[in-house]
Design an enzyme around this catalytic site. Sequence first.
Site, mmCIF file in Angstrom:
data_model
loop_
_atom_site.group_PDB
_atom_site.id
_atom_site.type_symbol
_atom_site.label_atom_id
_atom_site.label_comp_id
_atom_site.label_asym_id
_atom_site.label_seq_id
_atom_site.Cartn_x
_atom_site.Cartn_y
_atom_site.Cartn_z
ATOM 1 N N HIS A 278 45.885 22.730 1.786
ATOM 2 C CA HIS A 278 46.808 23.789 2.240
ATOM 3 C C HIS A 278 46.380 24.397 3.579
ATOM 4 C CE1 HIS A 278 49.018 24.041 -1.649
ATOM 5 N NE2 HIS A 278 47.849 23.660 -2.144
ATOM 6 N N ASN B 280 53.206 26.518 -6.154
ATOM 7 C CA ASN B 280 53.715 25.437 -5.314
ATOM 8 C C ASN B 280 55.233 25.397 -5.398
ATOM 9 O OD1 ASN B 280 51.243 24.477 -4.414
ATOM 10 N ND2 ASN B 280 51.098 22.832 -5.912
ATOM 11 N N TYR C 189 38.791 29.325 -6.252
ATOM 12 C CA TYR C 189 39.307 30.042 -5.081
ATOM 13 C C TYR C 189 38.325 31.089 -4.561
ATOM 14 C CZ TYR C 189 43.680 27.591 -5.811
ATOM 15 O OH TYR C 189 44.615 26.611 -5.936
HETATM 16 FE FE1 HDE Z 1 44.814 25.078 -5.062
HETATM 17 N N1 HDE Z 1 43.273 25.420 -3.819
HETATM 18 N N2 HDE Z 1 43.594 24.111 -6.341
HETATM 19 N N3 HDE Z 1 46.376 24.568 -6.270
HETATM 20 N N4 HDE Z 1 46.071 25.983 -3.832
HETATM 21 C C1 HDE Z 1 43.340 26.051 -2.646
HETATM 22 O O1 HDE Z 1 41.875 27.725 -1.931
HETATM 23 C C2 HDE Z 1 42.251 24.176 -6.313
HETATM 24 C C3 HDE Z 1 46.309 23.905 -7.454
HETATM 25 C C4 HDE Z 1 47.380 26.256 -4.036
HETATM 26 O O2 HDE Z 1 48.091 29.763 1.229
HETATM 27 C C5 HDE Z 1 41.995 26.336 -2.050
HETATM 28 O O3 HDE Z 1 42.037 29.312 -0.317
HETATM 29 C C6 HDE Z 1 41.695 23.544 -7.476
HETATM 30 C C7 HDE Z 1 47.516 24.045 -8.193
HETATM 31 C C8 HDE Z 1 47.928 26.948 -2.899
HETATM 32 O O4 HDE Z 1 45.937 30.150 1.259
HETATM 33 C C9 HDE Z 1 41.033 25.794 -3.112
HETATM 34 C C10 HDE Z 1 42.763 23.072 -8.198
HETATM 35 C C11 HDE Z 1 48.319 24.822 -7.411
HETATM 36 C C12 HDE Z 1 46.877 27.091 -2.016
HETATM 37 C C13 HDE Z 1 41.983 25.267 -4.155
HETATM 38 C C14 HDE Z 1 43.942 23.448 -7.479
HETATM 39 C C15 HDE Z 1 47.598 25.134 -6.210
HETATM 40 C C16 HDE Z 1 45.733 26.492 -2.617
HETATM 41 C C17 HDE Z 1 41.796 25.819 -0.669
HETATM 42 C C18 HDE Z 1 42.731 22.280 -9.481
HETATM 43 C C19 HDE Z 1 49.743 25.272 -7.707
HETATM 44 C C20 HDE Z 1 46.937 27.699 -0.637
HETATM 45 C C21 HDE Z 1 41.861 27.030 0.237
HETATM 46 C C22 HDE Z 1 42.240 23.023 -10.567
HETATM 47 C C23 HDE Z 1 49.826 26.172 -8.837
HETATM 48 C C24 HDE Z 1 46.832 29.185 -0.675
HETATM 49 C C25 HDE Z 1 41.945 28.156 -0.648
HETATM 50 C C26 HDE Z 1 46.964 29.740 0.709
HETATM 51 C C27 HDE Z 1 44.462 26.469 -2.049
HETATM 52 C C28 HDE Z 1 41.528 24.742 -5.295
HETATM 53 C C29 HDE Z 1 45.218 23.097 -7.928
HETATM 54 C C30 HDE Z 1 48.178 25.924 -5.165
HETATM 55 C C31 HDE Z 1 40.039 24.750 -2.652
HETATM 56 C C32 HDE Z 1 40.243 23.392 -7.800
HETATM 57 C C33 HDE Z 1 47.828 23.481 -9.581
HETATM 58 C C34 HDE Z 1 49.371 27.422 -2.721
HETATM 59 O O5 HDE Z 1 40.249 26.817 -3.645
#
Ligand code: HDE
Length: 703
Positions: A91, A164, A378
């Site tokens: 993202h 999402n 996060y």
């Molecule tokens: Fe994320 N995800 N994600 N994700 N995600 C990040 O956090 C992570 C997942 C989502 O505009 C990171 O700040 C793991 C699902 C958005 O700043 C990180 C898993 C969904 C955004 C991270 C998921 C998301 C992130 C990278 C599996 C939809 C951007 C930078 C368990 C519900 C937020 C950050 C923004 C961002 C980890 C799965 C949505 C690495 C470990 C499911 C919208 O922490």
Amino acid sequence: MAKIKAVDSPVKGKPAKSAPAAIPSVGRGGEWHQTAAGDQPALTTNQGLTIADNQNSLRANPRGPTLLEDFILREKITHFDHERIPERIVHARGTGAHGFFELTKSLKKYTTAKVLTEVGQQTPLFARFSTVAGGSGSADTPRDVRGFAVKFYTKEGNWDLVGNNIPVFFIQDAIKFPDLVHAVKMEPDRGFPQAASAHDTFWDYISLTPESMHMVMWIMSDRTLPRSLRMMEGFGIHTFRLVNAAGESTFVKFHWRPKLGLQSTIWDEAVKIAGADSDFHRRDMFDAISAGNFPEWELAVQLFSQEEADAFPFDHLDATKLIPEELVPLQVIGRMVLNRWPENFFAETEQVAFCPSHVVPGIDFSNDPLLQGRLFSYLDTQLSRLGSPNFHQIPINAPKCPFANQQRDGHMQMTQPTGRVSYEPNTLAANSPHEQPAKGFRSAAVDEAGAKSRIRAESFADHYSQARQFYRSQTAYEQAHLASALVFELSKLEHPHIRDAMVGHLCHIDEDLAKRVAGGVGLDALPQAPSAAVAVRDFDLSPALQIIGKMKDTLAGRVVGVLITHGSNRASIDAIKKAVAETGAKVKLVAPTIGDVKLSDGSLLKIDGQLAGTPSVMFDAVAIILSDAGAAALSKEAAAIDFVRDAFGHLKAISADQGAEGLLKKAGIEKDAGVIAIDAMDRFIAAAKTRQWDREASVRTLA
Ligand code: HDE
């Protein structure tokens, strides 16, 4: 040896309105230098020292080496060298905006969270939309899931709903996430492709991960090609809990529904937009907010009890499953309006730190194993990106309600607490923060029992039935796009066995889909399907899963491009501008040259975009209004021919006057119901609100 004359150095930046005449500065090599006007603030170092010369570094002599002593140069360059912080690992590319949430229906029966119980209250918020795979400088329109993250600054603390634009996810367990992301990101040995899933490592991983098949249907649909960030749905994905005053909990899923309706581009269009304007979505959001057309979404919830969940034919804790709207209807409870663009992209959009663990009393988590992993990830990622446990003190992240605790110090601490007490409980500081058993956050008291293990529940085992439900619920046009997207992606693979494996999975989802894709990638016969853990079931179709079914009968928020040249008919241009404005959309005028165009009646009209830089992919519908001479000239202009041909190929309504005929002919347009005479304005507006789906078979061979 001739004496070398020192060269003048131009003064950068606009001179102030009241800038005094440039005066020569003696003893600095003869260059001239403009002094700051009295009303301009002094440029200083970070220590407050006023800087006299911001154009020349300190040198031993005018042509000699630069001196290490130049602490002003070193401070400036060092700060510059450290300007970037690590981009988000996923993202990274995002667009943010401020706004508010207004509750229209109280959920008091279900939760104590004031943000969900105080009807009419406006809660300030910051939303960030993103692509997932590409770097922060990548284009806005690749085929990709879009992040839809909202930080509500509630009276009871920040609540981050980090979702999402697709209601399901690839995997069921957080432990798989690093592998999934490594597979989709650019391949590590070669550093490409950027922001694309059409490569071997992604499909290799997916082919070995049957639980991702439902998500594969969504990402291969046009949902991953949104027309605008303002025209996408958002989903919290996981099941959360609401907890009421009696401590009873109810399961909840969150949905955002765009006021402008759902709309996507088509693949060829998205690809061309990336070339024409790689900031297409960011600019669209900026333009809309600047023009006062504030993007808006409804927030809706699906509420259900444990008993209802137990009766679902799938597990509500499994993030690869959705709850069809037909099974648990959506209740609209409020609206989000985005009405303010950030003042500083870095400070706000880049530094905003979302964490699914940021909840308020009355909102709690479920046992979804993906959510459970996110609760850790996060916070950890913010520590790495923002570099300090004090990231909550950055203005965009700070709660707007009072917050206080005994956490102290740390990197980049901005607060300066006073007094001798930095612990709780204490008797020495009566006014220091203390825990609040009555109104503080409490987790729902859920019974947990069983043996510790690394075992996935059997109720998570059905990987194909909802994928089938999704595919079969689409219109025929959408099915064709989905099948063609699979053909496109799988055709890019170097390893045929991955293609075979993927088509094998498709056999479980829908045999017709499998055959279409197999044919598209040149397989003579369907490969062996992998064994499925459980028999695939036929769920009732869910039309709510379509995009076409969810487009609204509106042109509001869209843009109509009007191609004109000198001599174009003024009355026709005025008529289309009026008709489009009445629908809440806007017109942009495109011509071969920027500046004023002289029209049929001799009047002048200012142009919005030059033809070569403003192709028809930027618009939802087009009008071509040309003089005969203009059409003759444009018929020799590839950009004009492409303008028309692409508008037609992307299934857009085309309004054309008599003069435009020559250009249409040159572009090889075979007129259909979506190519409309300029005087049939109502028909054009009606056609512009949608795509000419029936045209597609005549312009493109789909799988
Ligand atoms: Fe994320 N995800 N994600 N994700 N995600 C990040 O956090 C992570 C997942 C989502 O505009 C990171 O700040 C793991 C699902 C958005 O700043 C990180 C898993 C969904 C955004 C991270 C998921 C998301 C992130 C990278 C599996 C939809 C951007 C930078 C368990 C519900 C937020 C950050 C923004 C961002 C980890 C799965 C949505 C690495 C470990 C499911 C919208 O922490």
